[in-house]
Design a protein around this motif. Structure first.
Motif, short mmCIF file in Angstrom:
data_model
loop_
_atom_site.label_atom_id
_atom_site.label_comp_id
_atom_site.label_asym_id
_atom_site.label_seq_id
_atom_site.Cartn_x
_atom_site.Cartn_y
_atom_site.Cartn_z
N ARG A 42 -3.63 6.44 7.58
CA ARG A 42 -4.61 5.36 7.73
C ARG A 42 -4.59 4.80 9.15
O ARG A 42 -3.58 4.87 9.85
CB ARG A 42 -4.38 4.27 6.70
CG ARG A 42 -3.21 3.41 6.99
CD ARG A 42 -3.03 2.27 5.98
NE ARG A 42 -1.65 1.86 6.06
CZ ARG A 42 -0.71 2.25 5.23
NH1 ARG A 42 -1.01 2.98 4.18
NH2 ARG A 42 0.53 1.90 5.43
N VAL A 43 -5.70 4.22 9.56
CA VAL A 43 -5.81 3.57 10.86
C VAL A 43 -5.71 2.05 10.70
O VAL A 43 -5.08 1.38 11.51
CB VAL A 43 -7.16 3.94 11.53
CG1 VAL A 43 -7.33 3.20 12.84
CG2 VAL A 43 -7.24 5.44 11.75
N PHE A 44 -6.29 1.53 9.63
CA PHE A 44 -6.22 0.10 9.35
C PHE A 44 -5.47 -0.12 8.04
O PHE A 44 -5.51 0.73 7.14
CB PHE A 44 -7.62 -0.51 9.24
CG PHE A 44 -8.35 -0.53 10.55
CD1 PHE A 44 -8.17 -1.58 11.44
CD2 PHE A 44 -9.18 0.50 10.91
CE1 PHE A 44 -8.81 -1.60 12.66
CE2 PHE A 44 -9.84 0.50 12.12
CZ PHE A 44 -9.65 -0.56 13.00
N ASN A 74 2.05 -11.83 -11.67
CA ASN A 74 0.64 -11.44 -11.56
C ASN A 74 0.04 -11.65 -10.18
O ASN A 74 -1.15 -11.92 -10.05
CB ASN A 74 -0.21 -12.13 -12.64
CG ASN A 74 0.06 -11.56 -14.01
OD1 ASN A 74 0.26 -10.37 -14.16
ND2 ASN A 74 0.07 -12.41 -15.01
N ASN A 75 0.87 -11.52 -9.16
CA ASN A 75 0.37 -11.53 -7.78
C ASN A 75 0.11 -10.10 -7.35
O ASN A 75 0.87 -9.20 -7.68
CB ASN A 75 1.43 -12.14 -6.84
CG ASN A 75 1.62 -13.60 -7.08
OD1 ASN A 75 0.67 -14.37 -7.06
ND2 ASN A 75 2.86 -14.01 -7.31
N PRO A 76 -0.96 -9.86 -6.60
CA PRO A 76 -1.21 -8.51 -6.10
C PRO A 76 -0.12 -8.08 -5.12
O PRO A 76 0.33 -8.88 -4.29
CB PRO A 76 -2.55 -8.62 -5.39
CG PRO A 76 -3.16 -9.88 -5.87
CD PRO A 76 -2.03 -10.78 -6.25
N VAL A 77 0.30 -6.84 -5.24
CA VAL A 77 1.29 -6.25 -4.34
C VAL A 77 0.70 -4.95 -3.81
O VAL A 77 0.15 -4.16 -4.58
CB VAL A 77 2.62 -5.97 -5.08
CG1 VAL A 77 3.62 -5.30 -4.15
CG2 VAL A 77 3.20 -7.25 -5.66
N PHE A 78 0.79 -4.74 -2.52
CA PHE A 78 0.21 -3.56 -1.88
C PHE A 78 1.28 -2.49 -1.70
O PHE A 78 2.33 -2.75 -1.14
CB PHE A 78 -0.41 -3.94 -0.53
CG PHE A 78 -1.60 -4.83 -0.68
CD1 PHE A 78 -2.88 -4.30 -0.60
CD2 PHE A 78 -1.46 -6.17 -0.94
CE1 PHE A 78 -3.99 -5.11 -0.76
CE2 PHE A 78 -2.57 -6.99 -1.11
CZ PHE A 78 -3.84 -6.46 -1.02
N ASP A 79 1.01 -1.30 -2.18
CA ASP A 79 1.90 -0.17 -2.02
C ASP A 79 1.34 0.69 -0.87
O ASP A 79 0.40 1.44 -1.05
CB ASP A 79 1.98 0.64 -3.31
CG ASP A 79 3.05 1.71 -3.26
OD1 ASP A 79 3.42 2.13 -2.14
OD2 ASP A 79 3.51 2.13 -4.33
N TYR A 80 1.93 0.55 0.31
CA TYR A 80 1.40 1.20 1.50
C TYR A 80 1.63 2.70 1.52
O TYR A 80 1.08 3.40 2.36
CB TYR A 80 1.97 0.54 2.75
CG TYR A 80 1.48 -0.88 2.90
CD1 TYR A 80 2.32 -1.96 2.65
CD2 TYR A 80 0.16 -1.14 3.23
CE1 TYR A 80 1.86 -3.27 2.75
CE2 TYR A 80 -0.31 -2.44 3.35
CZ TYR A 80 0.54 -3.49 3.11
OH TYR A 80 0.07 -4.77 3.21
N ASP A 81 2.40 3.23 0.57
CA ASP A 81 2.54 4.68 0.46
C ASP A 81 1.22 5.32 0.02
O ASP A 81 0.94 6.47 0.32
CB ASP A 81 3.62 5.07 -0.55
CG ASP A 81 5.02 4.90 0.00
OD1 ASP A 81 5.18 4.87 1.24
OD2 ASP A 81 5.97 4.79 -0.81
N GLY A 85 -6.28 2.53 3.63
CA GLY A 85 -6.89 1.66 4.61
C GLY A 85 -8.39 1.61 4.55
O GLY A 85 -9.05 1.35 5.55
N CYS A 86 -8.96 1.84 3.38
CA CYS A 86 -10.42 1.90 3.25
C CYS A 86 -11.08 0.53 3.43
O CYS A 86 -12.24 0.44 3.80
CB CYS A 86 -10.81 2.50 1.90
SG CYS A 86 -10.41 1.48 0.46
N GLY A 87 -10.36 -0.55 3.13
CA GLY A 87 -10.90 -1.90 3.32
C GLY A 87 -11.71 -2.44 2.16
O GLY A 87 -12.25 -3.54 2.26
N ILE A 88 -11.80 -1.71 1.07
CA ILE A 88 -12.55 -2.20 -0.08
C ILE A 88 -11.94 -3.50 -0.59
O ILE A 88 -12.66 -4.44 -0.93
CB ILE A 88 -12.63 -1.13 -1.20
CG1 ILE A 88 -13.48 0.05 -0.72
CG2 ILE A 88 -13.18 -1.72 -2.49
CD1 ILE A 88 -13.47 1.23 -1.67
#
Length: 105
Positions: A42-44, A74-81, A85-88
């Motif tokens: 990903r770039v972003f 119930n908090n959103p957690v981002f899995d960067y694996d 990076g689509c930004g949706i």
């Protein structure tokens, strides 16, 4: 960062199917997408501000990958694996709690 609730399932699929994976876009084995970690190109990337989050879960609902899950509170957690990076997620967030920033490598 909280550990993915899918960790055991991912490890099981990796062990069972890693030698059977095929190149290209054809998926012959259901559930095998968890071993295809796509976050490395990903770039972003989304930068999440928990203080602005109102837990509407639009980011979680609209994410096309298994890149966002909910923690014990119930908090959103981002899995960067898995985040491409689509930004949706940032586009759908009504409170601008997600900002797309250039990936630092």
């Amino acid at each position: 960062m909280a550990e993915s609730p899918f960790k055991e399932e991912i490890e099981r699929v990796e062990k069972e199917y890693s030698e059977k994976m095929t190149p290209g876009a054809i998926v012959y084995i259901p559930g095998s997408s968890v071993i295809n970690k796509t976050g490395s190109w990903r770039v972003f990337m989304p930068e999440f501000n928990r203080d602005k989050c109102v837990r509407c879960y639009l980011c979680y609902i609209y994410c096309p990958e298994p890149a966002i899950y909910l923690d014990e509170e119930n908090n959103p957690v981002f899995d960067y694996d898995y985040c491409k990076g689509c930004g949706i997620c940032a586009n759908e967030c009504p409170t601008n709690a997600i900002l797309m920033v250039r990936e630092k490598k």
